[in-house]
Design a protein around this motif. Sequence first.
Motif, PDB file in Angstrom:
ATOM      1  N   ASP A   1      -2.906  -8.304  -2.244  1.00 31.43           N
ATOM      2  CA  ASP A   1      -2.337  -7.119  -2.889  1.00 31.43           C
ATOM      3  C   ASP A   1      -3.440  -6.187  -3.384  1.00 31.43           C
ATOM      4  O   ASP A   1      -3.327  -4.959  -3.300  1.00 31.43           O
ATOM      5  CB  ASP A   1      -1.447  -7.526  -4.064  1.00 31.43           C
ATOM      6  CG  ASP A   1      -0.123  -8.129  -3.615  1.00 31.43           C
ATOM      7  OD1 ASP A   1       0.242  -7.943  -2.440  1.00 31.43           O
ATOM      8  OD2 ASP A   1       0.534  -8.793  -4.432  1.00 31.43           O
ATOM      9  N   HIS A   2      -4.506  -6.788  -3.898  1.00 34.93           N
ATOM     10  CA  HIS A   2      -5.618  -6.009  -4.439  1.00 34.93           C
ATOM     11  C   HIS A   2      -6.288  -5.167  -3.352  1.00 34.93           C
ATOM     12  O   HIS A   2      -6.693  -4.022  -3.601  1.00 34.93           O
ATOM     13  CB  HIS A   2      -6.637  -6.973  -5.068  1.00 34.93           C
ATOM     14  CG  HIS A   2      -7.874  -6.301  -5.586  1.00 34.93           C
ATOM     15  ND1 HIS A   2      -7.965  -5.782  -6.870  1.00 34.93           N
ATOM     16  CD2 HIS A   2      -9.082  -6.045  -5.002  1.00 34.93           C
ATOM     17  CE1 HIS A   2      -9.161  -5.260  -7.046  1.00 34.93           C
ATOM     18  NE2 HIS A   2      -9.858  -5.403  -5.931  1.00 34.93           N
ATOM     19  N   PHE A   3      -6.407  -5.720  -2.139  1.00 36.09           N
ATOM     20  CA  PHE A   3      -7.147  -5.037  -1.076  1.00 36.09           C
ATOM     21  C   PHE A   3      -6.267  -4.225  -0.129  1.00 36.09           C
ATOM     22  O   PHE A   3      -6.795  -3.538   0.744  1.00 36.09           O
ATOM     23  CB  PHE A   3      -7.930  -6.064  -0.248  1.00 36.09           C
ATOM     24  CG  PHE A   3      -9.085  -6.687  -0.984  1.00 36.09           C
ATOM     25  CD1 PHE A   3     -10.205  -5.940  -1.294  1.00 36.09           C
ATOM     26  CD2 PHE A   3      -9.030  -8.010  -1.377  1.00 36.09           C
ATOM     27  CE1 PHE A   3     -11.268  -6.500  -1.972  1.00 36.09           C
ATOM     28  CE2 PHE A   3     -10.089  -8.588  -2.049  1.00 36.09           C
ATOM     29  CZ  PHE A   3     -11.218  -7.832  -2.353  1.00 36.09           C
ATOM     30  N   GLU A   4      -4.961  -4.314  -0.263  1.00 41.32           N
ATOM     31  CA  GLU A   4      -4.069  -3.697   0.716  1.00 41.32           C
ATOM     32  C   GLU A   4      -4.355  -2.214   0.925  1.00 41.32           C
ATOM     33  O   GLU A   4      -4.496  -1.741   2.055  1.00 41.32           O
ATOM     34  CB  GLU A   4      -2.611  -3.889   0.282  1.00 41.32           C
ATOM     35  CG  GLU A   4      -1.621  -3.294   1.276  1.00 41.32           C
ATOM     36  CD  GLU A   4      -0.179  -3.542   0.871  1.00 41.32           C
ATOM     37  OE1 GLU A   4       0.724  -3.145   1.623  1.00 41.32           O
ATOM     38  OE2 GLU A   4       0.055  -4.135  -0.206  1.00 41.32           O
ATOM     39  N   GLN A   5      -4.469  -1.465  -0.164  1.00 39.39           N
ATOM     40  CA  GLN A   5      -4.672  -0.025  -0.036  1.00 39.39           C
ATOM     41  C   GLN A   5      -6.049   0.300   0.547  1.00 39.39           C
ATOM     42  O   GLN A   5      -6.181   1.169   1.411  1.00 39.39           O
ATOM     43  CB  GLN A   5      -4.526   0.654  -1.401  1.00 39.39           C
ATOM     44  CG  GLN A   5      -4.679   2.170  -1.342  1.00 39.39           C
ATOM     45  CD  GLN A   5      -4.399   2.823  -2.688  1.00 39.39           C
ATOM     46  OE1 GLN A   5      -3.969   2.165  -3.635  1.00 39.39           O
ATOM     47  NE2 GLN A   5      -4.648   4.105  -2.788  1.00 39.39           N
ATOM     48  N   LYS A   6      -7.074  -0.419   0.099  1.00 36.09           N
ATOM     49  CA  LYS A   6      -8.422  -0.127   0.575  1.00 36.09           C
ATOM     50  C   LYS A   6      -8.571  -0.420   2.056  1.00 36.09           C
ATOM     51  O   LYS A   6      -9.248   0.302   2.780  1.00 36.09           O
ATOM     52  CB  LYS A   6      -9.440  -0.946  -0.229  1.00 36.09           C
ATOM     53  CG  LYS A   6     -10.881  -0.523   0.029  1.00 36.09           C
ATOM     54  CD  LYS A   6     -11.822  -1.035  -1.024  1.00 36.09           C
ATOM     55  CE  LYS A   6     -13.215  -0.443  -0.823  1.00 36.09           C
ATOM     56  NZ  LYS A   6     -14.163  -0.847  -1.871  1.00 36.09           N
ATOM     57  N   VAL A   7      -7.908  -1.476   2.520  1.00 34.65           N
ATOM     58  CA  VAL A   7      -7.999  -1.825   3.936  1.00 34.65           C
ATOM     59  C   VAL A   7      -7.197  -0.841   4.780  1.00 34.65           C
ATOM     60  O   VAL A   7      -7.673  -0.350   5.811  1.00 34.65           O
ATOM     61  CB  VAL A   7      -7.503  -3.265   4.170  1.00 34.65           C
ATOM     62  CG1 VAL A   7      -7.388  -3.548   5.660  1.00 34.65           C
ATOM     63  CG2 VAL A   7      -8.449  -4.266   3.528  1.00 34.65           C
ATOM     64  N   SER A   8      -5.968  -0.542   4.358  1.00 33.84           N
ATOM     65  CA  SER A   8      -5.096   0.312   5.161  1.00 33.84           C
ATOM     66  C   SER A   8      -5.561   1.765   5.182  1.00 33.84           C
ATOM     67  O   SER A   8      -5.432   2.451   6.204  1.00 33.84           O
ATOM     68  CB  SER A   8      -3.655   0.241   4.639  1.00 33.84           C
ATOM     69  OG  SER A   8      -3.584   0.698   3.289  1.00 33.84           O
ATOM     70  N   GLN A   9      -6.107   2.262   4.069  1.00 39.83           N
ATOM     71  CA  GLN A   9      -6.490   3.665   3.993  1.00 39.83           C
ATOM     72  C   GLN A   9      -7.955   3.919   4.328  1.00 39.83           C
ATOM     73  O   GLN A   9      -8.302   4.950   4.887  1.00 39.83           O
ATOM     74  CB  GLN A   9      -6.178   4.215   2.594  1.00 39.83           C
ATOM     75  CG  GLN A   9      -4.701   4.218   2.266  1.00 39.83           C
ATOM     76  CD  GLN A   9      -4.404   4.873   0.924  1.00 39.83           C
ATOM     77  OE1 GLN A   9      -5.290   5.417   0.268  1.00 39.83           O
ATOM     78  NE2 GLN A   9      -3.159   4.835   0.502  1.00 39.83           N
ATOM     79  N   GLU A  10      -8.824   2.973   3.980  1.00 38.05           N
ATOM     80  CA  GLU A  10     -10.254   3.178   4.188  1.00 38.05           C
ATOM     81  C   GLU A  10     -10.818   2.328   5.321  1.00 38.05           C
ATOM     82  O   GLU A  10     -11.946   2.547   5.762  1.00 38.05           O
ATOM     83  CB  GLU A  10     -11.022   2.870   2.895  1.00 38.05           C
ATOM     84  CG  GLU A  10     -10.582   3.707   1.699  1.00 38.05           C
ATOM     85  CD  GLU A  10     -11.305   3.309   0.432  1.00 38.05           C
ATOM     86  OE1 GLU A  10     -12.411   2.729   0.527  1.00 38.05           O
ATOM     87  OE2 GLU A  10     -10.775   3.560  -0.655  1.00 38.05           O
TER      88      GLU A  10
END
Length: 218
Positions: free
Chosen positions: A171-180
């Motif tokens: 959950d912590h990395f979801e946004q960073k992986v998907s967007q960056e």
Amino acid sequence: MSNAKEAILGRIREALTDVPEDENLQTQRNYRQEGTLGRQQVVDLFAERVAEYKAKVSRIPREEKITASIRDACHQRAVEKLVIPEGFPSDWLPEGFTFIRDSADDLVSHHELDQTDGVVTTCALGVAETGTIILDAGAGQGRRALTLIPDYHLCIVREEQIVELIPEAFDHFEQKVSQEGAPITMISGPSATSDIELNRVEGVHGPRILDVLIIGNE
């Protein structure tokens, strides 16, 4: 995208061609997604599990002691020449050692990495249940090659960076992986594998020696 990855995704799309668009394909996630342990229990469990992987774990009560702890760890391992990723705090580095800075403007070659004694990094997160350290190439962590080629890895983990479960980490990395598109490296102890006769072999695909310093909040 690699040809192999595209081939796999193509087969998945082909297998789903006869599935109606309105069909609910959501995966039932019945496993635990949130931890139940107290903060100190989580930190204690992380230290215990990391040590079970034959990594050396040291607990530091507060950040002011980190420089001395890095010096002691390097002395104990007899390492003198270490690579430091871009963004690693300079005031943490002790005197008496050779530190080679790696940055986007001045990359250390693979050959040079292989000639060093090791690398010192921070991390993005720690997972208590599995004793896993996670890097996302952020400040102080560096690119993936830095923690794969040298024989020794000294990693700094703050207590507040430790979560209890793998789903919490995802959950912590979801946004960073998907967007960056951040590259995620998961480390569970020193590099080790077994040959065909089940003999343990260390250092084949990563550092043979892993030391972990956990900084407390005292």
